[in-house]
Design an enzyme around this catalytic site. Structure first.
Site, PDB file in Angstrom:
ATOM      1  N   HIS A  79      38.626  22.214   0.450  1.00 45.77           N
ATOM      2  CA  HIS A  79      38.928  23.494  -0.188  1.00 45.77           C
ATOM      3  C   HIS A  79      39.781  24.381   0.728  1.00 45.77           C
ATOM      4  O   HIS A  79      40.688  25.085   0.260  1.00 45.77           O
ATOM      5  CB  HIS A  79      37.638  24.217  -0.569  1.00 45.77           C
ATOM      6  CG  HIS A  79      36.937  23.595  -1.734  1.00 45.77           C
ATOM      7  ND1 HIS A  79      35.630  23.891  -2.050  1.00 45.77           N
ATOM      8  CD2 HIS A  79      37.354  22.687  -2.656  1.00 45.77           C
ATOM      9  CE1 HIS A  79      35.276  23.197  -3.124  1.00 45.77           C
ATOM     10  NE2 HIS A  79      36.311  22.464  -3.503  1.00 45.77           N
ATOM     11  N   HIS A 114      43.588  18.683  -5.333  1.00 42.21           N
ATOM     12  CA  HIS A 114      42.171  18.618  -4.965  1.00 42.21           C
ATOM     13  C   HIS A 114      41.762  17.231  -4.472  1.00 42.21           C
ATOM     14  O   HIS A 114      41.159  17.101  -3.399  1.00 42.21           O
ATOM     15  CB  HIS A 114      41.307  19.018  -6.164  1.00 42.21           C
ATOM     16  CG  HIS A 114      39.834  18.933  -5.883  1.00 42.21           C
ATOM     17  ND1 HIS A 114      39.192  19.763  -4.992  1.00 42.21           N
ATOM     18  CD2 HIS A 114      38.886  18.083  -6.355  1.00 42.21           C
ATOM     19  CE1 HIS A 114      37.897  19.442  -4.936  1.00 42.21           C
ATOM     20  NE2 HIS A 114      37.694  18.433  -5.747  1.00 42.21           N
ATOM     21  N   ARG A 157      26.980  35.740 -23.722  1.00 41.69           N
ATOM     22  CA  ARG A 157      26.026  35.262 -22.708  1.00 41.69           C
ATOM     23  C   ARG A 157      25.754  33.761 -22.825  1.00 41.69           C
ATOM     24  O   ARG A 157      24.711  33.280 -22.391  1.00 41.69           O
ATOM     25  CB  ARG A 157      24.722  36.059 -22.759  1.00 41.69           C
ATOM     26  CG  ARG A 157      24.923  37.546 -22.454  1.00 41.69           C
ATOM     27  CD  ARG A 157      23.600  38.280 -22.369  1.00 41.69           C
ATOM     28  NE  ARG A 157      23.818  39.670 -22.018  1.00 41.69           N
ATOM     29  CZ  ARG A 157      24.036  40.654 -22.885  1.00 41.69           C
ATOM     30  NH1 ARG A 157      24.058  40.376 -24.189  1.00 41.69           N
ATOM     31  NH2 ARG A 157      24.218  41.885 -22.478  1.00 41.69           N
ATOM     32  N   HIS A 183      34.258  18.235   0.939  1.00 41.56           N
ATOM     33  CA  HIS A 183      34.839  19.327   0.167  1.00 41.56           C
ATOM     34  C   HIS A 183      35.032  20.631   0.955  1.00 41.56           C
ATOM     35  O   HIS A 183      35.886  21.441   0.596  1.00 41.56           O
ATOM     36  CB  HIS A 183      33.986  19.609  -1.070  1.00 41.56           C
ATOM     37  CG  HIS A 183      34.200  18.632  -2.181  1.00 41.56           C
ATOM     38  ND1 HIS A 183      34.033  17.273  -2.012  1.00 41.56           N
ATOM     39  CD2 HIS A 183      34.588  18.798  -3.470  1.00 41.56           C
ATOM     40  CE1 HIS A 183      34.297  16.661  -3.165  1.00 41.56           C
ATOM     41  NE2 HIS A 183      34.641  17.562  -4.051  1.00 41.56           N
ATOM     42  N   ARG A 227      21.912  17.939  -4.612  1.00 37.08           N
ATOM     43  CA  ARG A 227      23.208  17.981  -5.281  1.00 37.08           C
ATOM     44  C   ARG A 227      24.326  18.369  -4.324  1.00 37.08           C
ATOM     45  O   ARG A 227      25.485  18.025  -4.534  1.00 37.08           O
ATOM     46  CB  ARG A 227      23.175  18.945  -6.469  1.00 37.08           C
ATOM     47  CG  ARG A 227      24.488  18.961  -7.232  1.00 37.08           C
ATOM     48  CD  ARG A 227      24.418  19.679  -8.553  1.00 37.08           C
ATOM     49  NE  ARG A 227      25.715  19.667  -9.213  1.00 37.08           N
ATOM     50  CZ  ARG A 227      25.948  20.072 -10.452  1.00 37.08           C
ATOM     51  NH1 ARG A 227      24.947  20.543 -11.186  1.00 37.08           N
ATOM     52  NH2 ARG A 227      27.159  20.016 -10.952  1.00 37.08           N
ATOM     53  N   LYS A 244      26.429  10.650 -10.654  1.00 37.54           N
ATOM     54  CA  LYS A 244      26.395  12.117 -10.703  1.00 37.54           C
ATOM     55  C   LYS A 244      25.290  12.609 -11.623  1.00 37.54           C
ATOM     56  O   LYS A 244      24.599  13.591 -11.298  1.00 37.54           O
ATOM     57  CB  LYS A 244      27.751  12.661 -11.163  1.00 37.54           C
ATOM     58  CG  LYS A 244      27.768  14.185 -11.121  1.00 37.54           C
ATOM     59  CD  LYS A 244      29.140  14.797 -11.082  1.00 37.54           C
ATOM     60  CE  LYS A 244      29.040  16.299 -10.820  1.00 37.54           C
ATOM     61  NZ  LYS A 244      30.360  16.946 -10.783  1.00 37.54           N
ATOM     62  N   LYS A 251      28.916  22.588 -13.527  1.00 34.58           N
ATOM     63  CA  LYS A 251      29.513  23.562 -12.623  1.00 34.58           C
ATOM     64  C   LYS A 251      30.795  24.097 -13.249  1.00 34.58           C
ATOM     65  O   LYS A 251      31.667  23.323 -13.645  1.00 34.58           O
ATOM     66  CB  LYS A 251      29.854  22.919 -11.275  1.00 34.58           C
ATOM     67  CG  LYS A 251      28.753  22.946 -10.256  1.00 34.58           C
ATOM     68  CD  LYS A 251      29.329  22.500  -8.928  1.00 34.58           C
ATOM     69  CE  LYS A 251      28.300  22.520  -7.828  1.00 34.58           C
ATOM     70  NZ  LYS A 251      28.914  22.110  -6.538  1.00 34.58           N
ATOM     71  N   GLU A 260      21.907  22.866  -7.273  1.00 28.79           N
ATOM     72  CA  GLU A 260      22.345  22.622  -5.908  1.00 28.79           C
ATOM     73  C   GLU A 260      21.443  23.292  -4.877  1.00 28.79           C
ATOM     74  O   GLU A 260      21.911  23.884  -3.902  1.00 28.79           O
ATOM     75  CB  GLU A 260      23.802  23.086  -5.728  1.00 28.79           C
ATOM     76  CG  GLU A 260      24.540  22.343  -4.631  1.00 28.79           C
ATOM     77  CD  GLU A 260      26.022  22.632  -4.642  1.00 28.79           C
ATOM     78  OE1 GLU A 260      26.464  23.493  -3.875  1.00 28.79           O
ATOM     79  OE2 GLU A 260      26.731  21.983  -5.438  1.00 28.79           O
ATOM     80  N   ASN A 265      29.211  17.318  -2.417  1.00 28.09           N
ATOM     81  CA  ASN A 265      30.302  18.072  -1.810  1.00 28.09           C
ATOM     82  C   ASN A 265      30.821  17.419  -0.534  1.00 28.09           C
ATOM     83  O   ASN A 265      31.555  18.056   0.237  1.00 28.09           O
ATOM     84  CB  ASN A 265      29.835  19.503  -1.489  1.00 28.09           C
ATOM     85  CG  ASN A 265      29.545  20.297  -2.730  1.00 28.09           C
ATOM     86  OD1 ASN A 265      30.327  20.338  -3.656  1.00 28.09           O
ATOM     87  ND2 ASN A 265      28.371  20.928  -2.750  1.00 28.09           N
ATOM     88  N   GLU A 306      37.954  11.568  -5.354  1.00 26.03           N
ATOM     89  CA  GLU A 306      36.547  11.818  -5.698  1.00 26.03           C
ATOM     90  C   GLU A 306      35.764  10.513  -5.761  1.00 26.03           C
ATOM     91  O   GLU A 306      34.596  10.461  -5.376  1.00 26.03           O
ATOM     92  CB  GLU A 306      36.452  12.559  -7.028  1.00 26.03           C
ATOM     93  CG  GLU A 306      36.859  14.020  -6.966  1.00 26.03           C
ATOM     94  CD  GLU A 306      35.840  14.910  -6.255  1.00 26.03           C
ATOM     95  OE1 GLU A 306      34.750  14.429  -5.891  1.00 26.03           O
ATOM     96  OE2 GLU A 306      36.143  16.096  -6.069  1.00 26.03           O
TER      97      GLU A 306
END
Length: 337
Positions: free
Chosen positions: A228, A240, A111, A224, A217, A203, A133, A213, A221, A175
């Protein structure tokens, strides 16, 4: 060498940037660690030497096709075999795909156990290794299964960039171009160390204000959602960062279609992406618009009905939900050629 901080209270951590900073790895490990599971890929020029620790290395496959739940199962069964405990550490050594996988594996083992990232790509240094992330792909979409799991430290050793293939450098620039529109900073006017450090500062500040997010945040993206979809539609032949570059242009065209920005601002996007960063602005020929729209409906950032995008506008970048398919397709037609 620059030591930056991601301020998250008792989960704050340092990001060390510079040449030769891999030597700082031991300083980022938890004092309780007796064992280290190193996750990497073939061809990554990194030798991890940690005297006094029992180190086992796990080599995962290349490319987005290896970023799967099967890879996670293989890793955690390996953790079981080496007796990895909550007091030990996972170390991800590689680009964004490696740190995504290593972080997710660490988040699930017992965990959650500590993870440290040694980023070896420009994309990883300015984006993927920072912010917690983690995740893997499904056939239905990219990064659909994952968790927020902050590292306990990140190393960005610029020496790794000296041997990075040109295409991988371009992925990082994709990016980096995103940050241009987020802040307006002229990153290319800085030397490499300052440029990487500035992206990390941007960032880190955003992540500290909205770790999971829930609002701000999501602005990271930008470009993105379409990116994607492009990655999946091209079976990841489009990398990417390359897809993000095209996604930035698509987001500008969609913003124009919705009356949020004018034609001059669209042209500014093209000038930055193609002119300053020397990146592609149109996707490969032959893509199917229906497939791309379907893929965007599966995007994990979708909110409510319709499609959700980060779009430019009079107040800067904003999350815009409920975007109609008519406008989505009109903007797409302009870049599919």
């Amino acid at each position: 060498m620059r030591r930056l901080n991601v301020p998250l209270g008792d989960r704050s951590y340092d990001v060390v940037v510079g040449r030769g900073v891999s030597a700082e790895l031991a300083s980022l490990l938890p004092a309780t660690a007796q064992r280290a599971a190193v996750i990497t890929q073939d061809g990554i020029p990194a030798e991890i030497v940690l005297p006094g620790l029992d180190v086992e290395t796990f080599v995962i496959g290349q490319g987005e096709g290896a970023k799967t739940l099967h890879t996670i199962e293989t890793l955690v069964r390996g953790f079981a075999g080496m007796g990895l405990t909550r007091n030990d550490v996972v170390i991800g050594v590689g680009g964004g795909m490696v740190t995504d996988v290593a972080g997710f594996a660490a988040s699930t083992w017992h965990r959650g156990i500590p993870v440290v990232h040694v980023s070896t790509s420009l994309l990883g240094m300015v984006d993927a290794a920072i912010g917690g992330k983690t995740g893997v792909n499904l056939p239905e979409g990219k990064n659909l299964v994952g968790a927020y799991w902050q590292p306990t430290g990140v190393l960005c050793d610029l020496d790794f960039l000296d041997t990075l293939p040109p295409r991988e450098m371009r992925c990082g620039l994709g990016e980096m171009a995103k940050y241009h529109f987020l802040t307006g900073d002229d990153l290319l006017a800085m030397d490499l160390e300052a440029r990487v450090a500035r992206c990390i500062e941007i960032k880190a500040e955003v992540v500290a204000s909205d770790e999971r997010e829930g609002g701000r945040r999501a602005l990271l993206n930008y470009g993105h959602t379409f990116a994607h979809a492009l990655e999946i539609a091209t079976q990841h032949e489009l990398a990417h960062g390359e897809a993000v570059a095209v996604g930035l242009i698509y987001a500008a065209e969609l913003g124009f279609e919705l009356g949020r920005i004018d034609a001059a601002r669209v042209q500014e996007h093209r000038a930055v992406v193609a002119g300053e960063y020397d990146l592609m602005t149109n996707p490969p020929l032959g893509l199917d618009a229906d497939e791309l729209v379907s893929l965007m409906y599966r995007d994990k950032k979708a909110v409510g009905s319709g499609l959700t995008y980060v779009l430019d506008g009079p107040a800067g970048l904003e999350v815009v939900s409920g975007v109609g398919e008519t406008q989505v397709r009109a903007a797409m037609a302009r870049i599919l050629g």
